[in-house]
Write a protein that holds these residues in place. Structure first.
Motif, short mmCIF file in Angstrom:
data_model
loop_
_atom_site.label_atom_id
_atom_site.label_comp_id
_atom_site.label_asym_id
_atom_site.label_seq_id
_atom_site.Cartn_x
_atom_site.Cartn_y
_atom_site.Cartn_z
N UNK A 157 52.07 -16.07 8.62
CA UNK A 157 51.89 -17.08 8.84
C UNK A 157 51.65 -17.90 7.75
N UNK A 158 50.59 -16.74 6.72
CA UNK A 158 49.68 -17.01 5.67
C UNK A 158 50.58 -17.31 4.45
N UNK A 159 51.21 -15.94 4.79
CA UNK A 159 52.60 -16.48 3.28
C UNK A 159 53.54 -18.06 3.57
N UNK A 160 54.19 -18.23 4.59
CA UNK A 160 54.50 -19.84 4.99
C UNK A 160 53.54 -20.09 4.45
N UNK A 161 52.74 -20.63 4.92
CA UNK A 161 51.60 -21.32 4.00
C UNK A 161 51.11 -21.98 2.47
N UNK A 162 50.96 -20.84 2.17
CA UNK A 162 51.20 -20.60 0.81
C UNK A 162 52.88 -21.04 -0.03
N UNK A 163 53.45 -20.58 0.70
CA UNK A 163 54.87 -21.20 0.02
C UNK A 163 54.96 -22.77 0.20
#
Length: 163
Positions: A157-163
């Motif tokens: 989820x964090x990776x998606x938010x950072x992308x």
């Protein structure tokens, strides 16, 4: 998912799932001793996709997350029981292991072939030719399992938010 059933009694304790004397080791070593106090054939005999079946209050005792983690490390696809200790139930999903509540779990016998659909709330006993209802798993918990547990889910989820 299809698997062979490993059947246990009521009140399976987290201390037999993840014995205390092995807690200083990694999860692979803990898993090698999973259930050895009540079923010495379990850890060496369980195969990926197999299911553990219990009665009432499965996972009682301490809140150690290593108990469901040991089952997952052995390749167990799901734990099916009449009821679960609350912390164990939540820890299953936290480590990415399905926990299926089935009032008729005791109808399943050791070695029987089991297929389940957790989202639909169905367990098929392929050996006995019968279908059992289980409580459907909520979508957010299925997502945790599909992502590999809570930490993996949060990382994704964090990776998606950072992308």
């Amino acid at each position: 998912m299809d698997g062979r059933a490993w059947v246990h009694v009521d009140d399976v304790d987290t201390d037999v799932l993840a014995p205390g004397k092995y807690m200083k080791f990694g999860i692979d070593e803990i898993a090698r001793h999973c259930l050895e106090m009540v079923d010495p054939a379990f850890a060496p005999g369980v195969r990926p996709g197999d299911v553990v079946v219990g009665g009432r209050n499965f996972g009682m005792g301490s809140s150690r997350e290593q108990a469901p983690a040991a089952l997952k490390a052995l390749g167990v696809a799901a734990v099916i029981a009449q009821s679960f200790a609350g912390l164990f139930y939540r820890n299953c999903f936290n480590v990415g292991l399905l926990a299926l509540t089935c009032a008729e779990a005791k109808r399943i016998r050791a070695g029987e072939a089991i297929r389940f659909d957790a989202a639909a709330g169905r367990i098929e006993n392929l050996t006995a030719g019968e279908s059992l209802a289980c409580e459907p798993i909520a979508a957010h918990l299925m997502t945790l399992v599909q992502d590999g547990g809570l930490l993996a889910h949060l990382e994704k989820r964090l990776a998606k938010e950072r992308a």
